[in-house]
Design a protein around this motif. Structure first.
Motif: not given
Ligand code: AKB
Length: 316
Positions: A115-117, A165-175, A180-182, A211-218
């Motif tokens: 994570s970016i944390a 990978i170090r995930y940024p805050g993830i934005i998604g609609y599925q769940s 988290g702070t983001t 980051i958008f969830i689709d980008d994070a999963i990809r």
């Protein structure tokens, strides 16, 4: 050998979407979703695993002849501060269990989400490089730095193919994200679609990497599928999507919902956010295994609103 994938923490924000993507890619019979509680609606194979239980992980790995593990179970930054020692214990114990089972059972590849944390006050805030000094301010961040180093240790000492990978805050609609702070950057869209006022726990100008969830999963699947010789960083790779502040998301939402209202009431999460980067330099991931994000804030906003509207309409 056939690929058989175990996902630990499959109920989380990333886990749910990743499980579906891996099922689409490898077939339902090749993906074992697991979490600490049973999922009555699970599509496909599901096993209850408490990842603090070494024997249980080992049992499932042996039973299904698992070749890859994605270890997603963790307590996140904000929730982690409520009980630092428990967070440390869970985040580290579960990860060491996964590494050790993988070593003993000859699992071929392991994914570790950092994570970016991991960054703190000594790292440059803008365009934070992959190899910046790591002095995190949260227990979650400390556990992720530690986890990255364990990943590298198992790679060097035992040849285990761990990728991270170090995930940024993830934005998604599925769940929904949890703890988290983001998280505000997901909650804000729910409130907009429900025509409710949003109270933001960060100041309007607090810029964070997202980051958008689709980008994070990809990114997750791409790093796991890259040839081993392309993975040059064995702690963890920075990946960037897009950076923005609450005010900038609110203004994107206003373009689609002119009556949308937002108030700012920063709480303890403001301090956490102020210790994190504003933007991320992901040139090593781009160079080594070809990472490239797709979604900007406009595209994220369009997709979030479209998908959440249809989800809420379906539940009315
Ligand atoms: C959190 O806010 O704790 C997470 C993260 C950036 O790792 N979303």
């Amino acid at each position: 050998m056939n690929t058989t994938i175990l996902i630990i923490g499959a109920h989380g924000q990333v886990g749910r979407v990743l499980t579906e993507s891996l099922q689409d890619k490898y077939g339902r019979e090749s993906v074992i979703a697991s979490d600490i509680r049973k999922d009555e609606n699970a599509n496909g194979i599901f096993e209850v695993i408490d990842a603090t239980d070494f024997d249980r992980i080992k049992e499932v790995v042996i039973q299904y002849k698992v070749t890859q593990i994605y270890h997603l179970a963790a307590i996140l930054s904000a929730k982690g501060e409520e009980n630092p020692l428990k967070t440390w214990d869970i985040n580290i114990k579960t990860w060491l269990n996964v590494l050790e089972v993988s070593r003993i059972c000859h699992v071929e590849k392991v994914f570790y989400p950092s994570s970016i944390a991991v960054f703190g006050n000594s790292a440059p805030r803008n365009n934070t490089p992959n190899n910046a000094y790591l002095d995190p301010t949260t227990v979650y961040g400390i556990s992720k730095v530690d986890g990255e180093n364990w990943a590298q240790y198992y790679h060097i000492k035992y040849g285990l193919d761990v990728r991270s990978i170090r995930y940024p805050g993830i934005i998604g609609y599925q769940s929904l994200p949890g703890g988290g702070t983001t998280d505000y950057a997901v909650d804000i869209y729910h409130k907009a679609v429900l025509n409710e006022k949003f109270i933001c726990f960060l100041n309007e100008g607090t810029v964070l990497p997202m980051i958008f969830i689709d980008d994070a999963i990809r990114a997750t699947i791409e790093i796991m599928e890259a040839p081993a010789e392309k993975i040059k960083v064995r702690t963890s790779y920075n990946i960037a999507g897009i950076s923005f502040s609450p005010k900038e998301v609110a203004s994107e939402i206003h373009k689609r919902y002119p009556d949308f209202k937002i108030d700012y009431k920063p709480d303890f999460r403001q301090n956490i956010a102020e210790g994190w980067p504003r933007s991320i330099d992901d040139s090593e991931a781009r160079m080594d295994w070809g990472w490239k994000p797709v979604y900007d804030l406009g595209a994220i906003t369009d997709t979030m609103i479209r998908e959440l509207k249809s989800q809420y309409e379906m539940t009315i």
